[in-house]
Motif scaffolding. Structure first.
Motif, mmCIF file in Angstrom:
data_model
loop_
_atom_site.group_PDB
_atom_site.id
_atom_site.type_symbol
_atom_site.label_atom_id
_atom_site.label_comp_id
_atom_site.label_asym_id
_atom_site.label_seq_id
_atom_site.Cartn_x
_atom_site.Cartn_y
_atom_site.Cartn_z
ATOM 1 N N ALA A 159 -76.478 60.586 -13.280
ATOM 2 C CA ALA A 159 -75.038 60.355 -13.409
ATOM 3 C C ALA A 159 -74.259 61.655 -13.234
ATOM 4 C CB ALA A 159 -74.729 59.724 -14.762
ATOM 5 N N ARG A 160 -74.774 62.740 -13.800
ATOM 6 C CA ARG A 160 -74.073 64.019 -13.671
ATOM 7 C C ARG A 160 -74.059 64.495 -12.219
ATOM 8 N NH1 ARG A 160 -76.524 64.673 -18.742
ATOM 9 N NH2 ARG A 160 -78.374 65.724 -17.894
ATOM 10 N N ALA A 161 -75.190 64.327 -11.525
ATOM 11 C CA ALA A 161 -75.237 64.717 -10.120
ATOM 12 C C ALA A 161 -74.276 63.871 -9.289
ATOM 13 C CB ALA A 161 -76.662 64.583 -9.593
ATOM 14 N N ASN A 162 -74.248 62.564 -9.535
ATOM 15 C CA ASN A 162 -73.341 61.685 -8.798
ATOM 16 C C ASN A 162 -71.885 62.068 -9.035
ATOM 17 O OD1 ASN A 162 -75.465 60.274 -7.708
ATOM 18 N ND2 ASN A 162 -75.159 58.414 -8.898
ATOM 19 N N GLY A 163 -71.545 62.391 -10.272
ATOM 20 C CA GLY A 163 -70.176 62.780 -10.581
ATOM 21 C C GLY A 163 -69.772 64.091 -9.944
ATOM 22 N N ALA A 164 -70.748 64.992 -9.784
ATOM 23 C CA ALA A 164 -70.467 66.302 -9.196
ATOM 24 C C ALA A 164 -70.526 66.298 -7.677
ATOM 25 C CB ALA A 164 -71.467 67.326 -9.738
ATOM 26 N N GLY A 165 -71.037 65.192 -7.100
ATOM 27 C CA GLY A 165 -71.146 65.124 -5.649
ATOM 28 C C GLY A 165 -72.312 65.911 -5.079
ATOM 29 N N THR A 166 -73.363 66.082 -5.883
ATOM 30 C CA THR A 166 -74.544 66.809 -5.438
ATOM 31 C C THR A 166 -75.746 65.873 -5.375
ATOM 32 O OG1 THR A 166 -75.362 67.413 -7.649
ATOM 33 C CG2 THR A 166 -73.679 68.844 -6.658
ATOM 34 N N LEU A 167 -76.864 66.382 -4.892
ATOM 35 C CA LEU A 167 -78.131 65.685 -5.026
ATOM 36 C C LEU A 167 -78.659 65.897 -6.436
ATOM 37 C CD1 LEU A 167 -79.842 66.402 -1.579
ATOM 38 C CD2 LEU A 167 -78.444 64.460 -2.276
ATOM 39 N N LEU A 168 -79.739 65.200 -6.773
ATOM 40 C CA LEU A 168 -80.255 65.240 -8.145
ATOM 41 C C LEU A 168 -80.560 66.659 -8.592
ATOM 42 C CD1 LEU A 168 -81.196 63.647 -10.642
ATOM 43 C CD2 LEU A 168 -83.439 63.433 -9.542
ATOM 44 N N GLY A 169 -81.064 67.480 -7.692
ATOM 45 C CA GLY A 169 -81.397 68.857 -8.048
ATOM 46 C C GLY A 169 -80.219 69.803 -8.052
#
Length: 375
Positions: free
Chosen positions: A117-127
């Motif tokens: 969820a944090r990655a999706n909110g930041a617009g990044t990949l999981l890593g």
């Protein structure tokens, strides 16, 4: 680096018609190679969903610019170190890159993965990485870890589910969002049982997938509700026992069709007044499930006493409460057996250059599920 053409959203809130305001710009980008645990995927089909539209119209804020799209199927081109896939594998991409290690993942609820969820909110990949590179050297953001409106994309391997190579890509793409979200809402979140009465409000790809799953689960009565007549007609052909025009009289019509209210009511619209109608159309002791993504600033108003005095249940459902690596194969098996004919949801096949026109059709309710196909 890999060259790709992608539909990039540079500004939210441009008005429809989108063929005129053109919120999505077809842009030449490059992709860094996949890092550890990542995949370079050639996207072969990508669906247009209201979750994309909510970013375009500004009701869900995401970091921009962003390479949009989150429902897709494709072919692995390159696997990074530690990614358990091989070039040539066919994959469906899910929009929550579940880490597999956090408390919620371990508890069997990957749709609620915290790092994902944090990655999706930041617009990044999981890593935490950005893999797209624009001509000026800036790095567009990723949409829900997928960015499917692109000829190629880099994703976390945690976003990918391997599928059989004989499944057509345009059908396979539907399992990444519409089928997971809709069928999962019916089978898991609402827990539809044989003999249940079910109402589904909103007959896009997600709603019709929920209807098909409710029928597969043995629901005796299925009421399909939408403001668009041709969607109600399609719902009838797919097995709805009753259809109801969306609007102020919908609650009473559902009650009439179900003898006082449905046992399971699924709202897929993301429209707060419709969610309130869905709750009102649920009988005492019943369950209301909502899967749409409403404007985060809009509250819902419900008669609080009914939760206790009528033993009601109101549930949210994200990704259909599914486990993609378990449920994508399960739902594909149901499709192959004829119990989940999701190919009927495909209303149009588009090219990448048609993407703004496609979102006009989605915005007006003309389309059910449109899929961009790549050569």
């Amino acid at each position: 680096m890999t060259a790709t053409r992608a539909a990039v959203l540079v500004e939210s809130g441009r008005p429809a018609p989108y063929t005129e305001s053109r919120p999505l710009e077809i842009t030449d980008l490059r992709l860094d190679p996949p890092g550890p645990g990542e995949l370079l995927v050639r996207v072969r089909a990508a669906g247009l969903c209201h979750s994309d539209l909510s970013v375009i119209n500004g009701s869900r804020l995401r970091p921009l610019p962003m390479a949009l799209g989150h429902e897709a199927a494709g072919e692995v081109v390159e696997a990074g170190e530690g990614a358990e896939f091989a070039p040539g594998d066919h994959v469906v991409l899910a929009f929550v890159p579940a880490c597999g290690h956090c408390e919620r993942c371990v508890a069997g609820r990957p749709a609620l993965c915290g790092p994902g969820a944090r990655a999706n909110g930041a617009g990044t990949l999981l890593g935490g990485a950005h893999r797209f590179v624009a001509p000026d050297g800036t790095r567009p953001n990723h949409h829900l870890g997928v960015s499917a409106f692109s000829e190629y994309t880099v994703v976390s391997a945690r976003s990918a589910v391997k599928v059989d190579a004989d499944l057509p890509f345009d059908i396979a793409a539907l399992f990444g969002c519409a089928v997971l979200t809709g069928a999962g809402a019916a089978l898991y979140s609402a827990d539809v049982k044989p003999g249940d009465s079910v109402a589904v409000l909103g007959l896009g790809g997600v709603g019709l997938a929920a209807l098909l799953a409710a029928k597969a689960a043995g629901a005796a009565t299925v009421v399909a509700v939408d403001v668009v007549e041709h969607k109600r007609d399609l719902a009838s052909r797919l097995g709805a026992t009753h259809t109801v025009a969306g609007g102020p009289d919908a609650v009473e019509a559902i009650r009439d069709a179900t003898g006082g209210g449905a046992e399971k009511v699924i709202d897929t619209t993301g429209v707060v007044p419709v969610l309130e109608q869905a709750y009102a159309a649920t009988r005492p002791g019943g369950t209301t499930v909502t899967v749409g993504l409403p404007d985060p600033g809009k509250p819902v108003t419900l008669p609080a006493l009914s939760l206790v005095a009528e033993e009601r249940t109101l549930k949210g459902s994200y990704l259909g409460s599914c486990v993609p690596r378990r449920d994508v194969p399960r739902f594909i098996g149901m499709y192959r057996s004829g119990n989940l004919p999701v190919d009927a949801l495909l209303s149009d096949r588009l090219t990448l250059d048609d993407v703004n026109a496609g979102f006009d059709r989605l915005h007006t309710g003309e389309a059910v599920r449109q899929v961009i196909t790549f050569g």
